[in-house]
Design a protein around this motif. Structure first.
Motif, PDB file in Angstrom:
ATOM      1  N   ASN A 119       0.811  -1.220   0.000  1.00 54.83           N
ATOM      2  CA  ASN A 119       0.000   0.000   0.000  1.00 54.83           C
ATOM      3  C   ASN A 119       0.843   1.268   0.000  1.00 54.83           C
ATOM      4  N   LEU A 120       2.152   1.120  -0.162  1.00 57.07           N
ATOM      5  CA  LEU A 120       3.053   2.254  -0.016  1.00 57.07           C
ATOM      6  C   LEU A 120       2.755   3.366  -1.012  1.00 57.07           C
ATOM      7  N   LYS A 121       2.584   3.017  -2.277  1.00 53.17           N
ATOM      8  CA  LYS A 121       2.313   4.030  -3.302  1.00 53.17           C
ATOM      9  C   LYS A 121       1.031   4.796  -2.985  1.00 53.17           C
ATOM     10  N   SER A 122      -0.009   4.073  -2.590  1.00 50.19           N
ATOM     11  CA  SER A 122      -1.281   4.710  -2.251  1.00 50.19           C
ATOM     12  C   SER A 122      -1.127   5.621  -1.033  1.00 50.19           C
ATOM     13  N   ASP A 123      -0.384   5.165  -0.027  1.00 49.10           N
ATOM     14  CA  ASP A 123      -0.194   5.975   1.184  1.00 49.10           C
ATOM     15  C   ASP A 123       0.576   7.262   0.882  1.00 49.10           C
ATOM     16  N   GLU A 167       9.511  18.577   0.686  1.00 49.16           N
ATOM     17  CA  GLU A 167      10.855  18.078   0.441  1.00 49.16           C
ATOM     18  C   GLU A 167      11.068  16.730   1.124  1.00 49.16           C
ATOM     19  N   THR A 168      10.560  16.594   2.350  1.00 48.68           N
ATOM     20  CA  THR A 168      10.690  15.327   3.057  1.00 48.68           C
ATOM     21  C   THR A 168       9.952  14.216   2.324  1.00 48.68           C
ATOM     22  N   LEU A 169       8.723  14.503   1.887  1.00 47.75           N
ATOM     23  CA  LEU A 169       7.942  13.494   1.184  1.00 47.75           C
ATOM     24  C   LEU A 169       8.592  13.109  -0.150  1.00 47.75           C
ATOM     25  N   GLU A 170       9.126  14.100  -0.846  1.00 45.27           N
ATOM     26  CA  GLU A 170       9.794  13.803  -2.110  1.00 45.27           C
ATOM     27  C   GLU A 170      11.013  12.921  -1.879  1.00 45.27           C
ATOM     28  N   SER A 171      11.748  13.187  -0.806  1.00 45.85           N
ATOM     29  CA  SER A 171      12.914  12.374  -0.470  1.00 45.85           C
ATOM     30  C   SER A 171      12.499  10.939  -0.151  1.00 45.85           C
ATOM     31  N   VAL A 172      11.412  10.774   0.621  1.00 43.58           N
ATOM     32  CA  VAL A 172      10.929   9.441   0.972  1.00 43.58           C
ATOM     33  C   VAL A 172      10.467   8.695  -0.277  1.00 43.58           C
ATOM     34  N   ASN A 173       9.795   9.401  -1.180  1.00 47.42           N
ATOM     35  CA  ASN A 173       9.369   8.779  -2.429  1.00 47.42           C
ATOM     36  C   ASN A 173      10.559   8.287  -3.236  1.00 47.42           C
ATOM     37  N   TYR A 174      11.585   9.094  -3.291  1.00 47.57           N
ATOM     38  CA  TYR A 174      12.775   8.724  -4.069  1.00 47.57           C
ATOM     39  C   TYR A 174      13.480   7.520  -3.451  1.00 47.57           C
ATOM     40  N   GLU A 175      13.481   7.467  -2.114  1.00 49.23           N
ATOM     41  CA  GLU A 175      14.129   6.344  -1.432  1.00 49.23           C
ATOM     42  C   GLU A 175      13.337   5.043  -1.580  1.00 49.23           C
ATOM     43  N   LYS A 199      12.299   3.824  -8.811  1.00 50.22           N
ATOM     44  CA  LYS A 199      12.110   3.665 -10.256  1.00 50.22           C
ATOM     45  C   LYS A 199      11.311   4.806 -10.866  1.00 50.22           C
ATOM     46  N   LYS A 200      10.538   5.472 -10.051  1.00 46.69           N
ATOM     47  CA  LYS A 200       9.694   6.546 -10.554  1.00 46.69           C
ATOM     48  C   LYS A 200       9.824   7.735  -9.634  1.00 46.69           C
ATOM     49  N   LYS A 201      10.678   8.661  -9.987  1.00 44.11           N
ATOM     50  CA  LYS A 201      10.955   9.791  -9.108  1.00 44.11           C
ATOM     51  C   LYS A 201       9.698  10.615  -8.882  1.00 44.11           C
ATOM     52  N   PHE A 202       9.453  10.878  -7.640  1.00 41.52           N
ATOM     53  CA  PHE A 202       8.274  11.655  -7.251  1.00 41.52           C
ATOM     54  C   PHE A 202       8.563  13.143  -7.362  1.00 41.52           C
ATOM     55  N   SER A 203       7.564  13.903  -7.814  1.00 40.11           N
ATOM     56  CA  SER A 203       7.729  15.355  -7.880  1.00 40.11           C
ATOM     57  C   SER A 203       6.387  16.005  -7.641  1.00 40.11           C
ATOM     58  N   PHE A 204       6.399  17.153  -6.996  1.00 37.81           N
ATOM     59  CA  PHE A 204       5.163  17.901  -6.804  1.00 37.81           C
ATOM     60  C   PHE A 204       4.746  18.628  -8.070  1.00 37.81           C
ATOM     61  N   ARG A 205       5.661  18.772  -9.035  1.00 38.76           N
ATOM     62  CA  ARG A 205       5.285  19.431 -10.276  1.00 38.76           C
ATOM     63  C   ARG A 205       4.457  18.474 -11.103  1.00 38.76           C
ATOM     64  N   ASN A 206       3.539  19.011 -11.921  1.00 42.82           N
ATOM     65  CA  ASN A 206       2.698  18.149 -12.734  1.00 42.82           C
ATOM     66  C   ASN A 206       3.535  17.347 -13.709  1.00 42.82           C
TER      67      ASN A 206
END
Length: 363
Positions: free
Chosen positions: A91-95, A134-142, A146-153
């Motif tokens: 469920n990580l991606k959904s969370d 920034e924290t959430l983006e870092s956690v997503n990247y970690e 395979k799919k870098k997270f970004s707040f930009r569209n």
């Protein structure tokens, strides 16, 4: 003796009058107390009925709500980071997506209540939101490398047509990617204009008085927006002229250069602006950070119905705050060199955007 005797009737006759006056006074106090309690009960009932949005009556009540949400988001981020069982990982991606939505809602909370908050409180809240992103983006990247997270569209070939609004995404928008990486404010998924060059873009909110709007990655465009709406988010504009009706919450502007903005709002926050003129009507002091060569003048926009829109948005009064700018990167007592008052002889004349017809090559 007779004289003293003659006074006795007078003394005894005063006592009933005093008693009557005391009774009247007590009855009046009781009525006022009952009226006060009735008004308090009505106020509580109104608050219970209007549960759509939190009604904050003070800066402290807002702060309590804000930091309660912040703590909850931080706890959920740590829970994702420490997830070990298979179900949590599944469920990580959904969370993480839900956390992104929660941060966006927290940002919206600031925008909707910024009109009564002190400038420093708004700025501190936005900095907290930026840190959460920034924290959430870092956690997503970690956790999802395979799919870098970004707040930009994300770039997409899909185009969505909503009346006068077309939203598109294009990887080759012509903007400096290195500068874009510094963007600390989310490019929202709200309706808006994105990735356009050399066109006139129009939008009318009519009488809806709700919703957010986004302007992103525009170059050499003219934007005309009429009607009331809740919040405006602006990212990466170059050589644009933007004319906007009243915004009931905040205008958040980031990475703009060689532009002209004419807008009215309760709160104005500007990051990374260069060589840009702002014609404003604003209830609180405009805030700038990391800006230079920005100039300010009073609001000069006209269109049919603007007087009613300004009144409905509580922006019908000219406060003069357009000239009271807070530069958060200039803490000295002397005037900041990063902004100035636009000389009258260099100001544009009143702009009328009543004609909302769009060119044939536009949306």
């Amino acid at each position: 003796m007779e004289e003293n005797h003659s006074n006795n009737p007078t003394e005894t006759s005063d006592k009933p009058q005093d008693t009557i006056a005391q009774k009247k006074h007590a009855a009046m106090i009781e009525r006022l107390s009952s009226l006060h309690q009735s008004r308090l009960q009505q106020a509580i009932s109104r608050k219970s009925d209007s549960s759509d949005l939190p009604a904050f009556e003070s800066s402290k009540s807002f702060t309590d709500r804000f930091y309660e949400s912040k703590t909850s988001i931080e706890t959920r981020i740590n829970r994702c980071r420490l997830a070990t069982d298979s179900e949590s990982k599944a469920n990580l991606k959904s969370d993480l997506d839900k956390l992104s939505i929660s941060i966006s809602e927290l940002e919206k909370l600031v925008a909707e209540n910024s009109y009564f908050l002190p400038s420093y409180e708004v700025w501190t809240s936005l900095k907290t939101i930026s840190d959460l992103k920034e924290t959430l983006e870092s956690v997503n990247y970690e956790l999802l490398p395979k799919k870098k997270f970004s707040f930009r569209n994300k770039s997409t070939a899909a185009k969505k047509d909503q009346g006068n609004v077309v939203t598109t995404e294009n990887e080759n928008s012509g903007f400096d990617s290195a500068l874009a990486e510094k963007c600390s404010t989310q490019v929202r998924d709200s309706p808006g204009f994105r990735n356009k060059e050399g066109v006139v873009l129009v939008k009318s909110f009519g009488s809806s008085k709700e919703g957010d709007f986004t302007l992103s990655d525009l170059n050499s465009c003219e934007v005309r927006v009429t009607g009331c709406f809740r919040a405006l988010y602006i990212h990466r504009l170059r050589n644009c002229r933007v004319y906007v009706g009243p915004v009931m919450g905040s205008n958040l502007i980031e990475q703009v250069g060689d532009c002209l903005f004419m807008m009215a709002s309760h709160q104005m926050m500007i990051h990374h602006a260069k060589k840009t003129d702002f014609y404003l009507r604003v209830r609180s002091r405009p805030i700038i950070e990391d800006c230079n060569s920005v100039r300010f003048a009073p609001y000069l926009l006209c269109y049919e119905g603007i007087d009613k829109d300004l009144k409905d948005s509580s922006l019908d009064e000219e406060t003069g705050n357009w000239a009271n700018v807070d530069d958060f990167k200039w803490l000295r007592a002397v005037q900041s060199p990063n902004w100035s008052i636009l000389p009258e002889e260099e100001r544009v004349s009143a702009v009328n955007i009543s004609n909302l017809e769009t060119p044939s090559d536009d949306i």
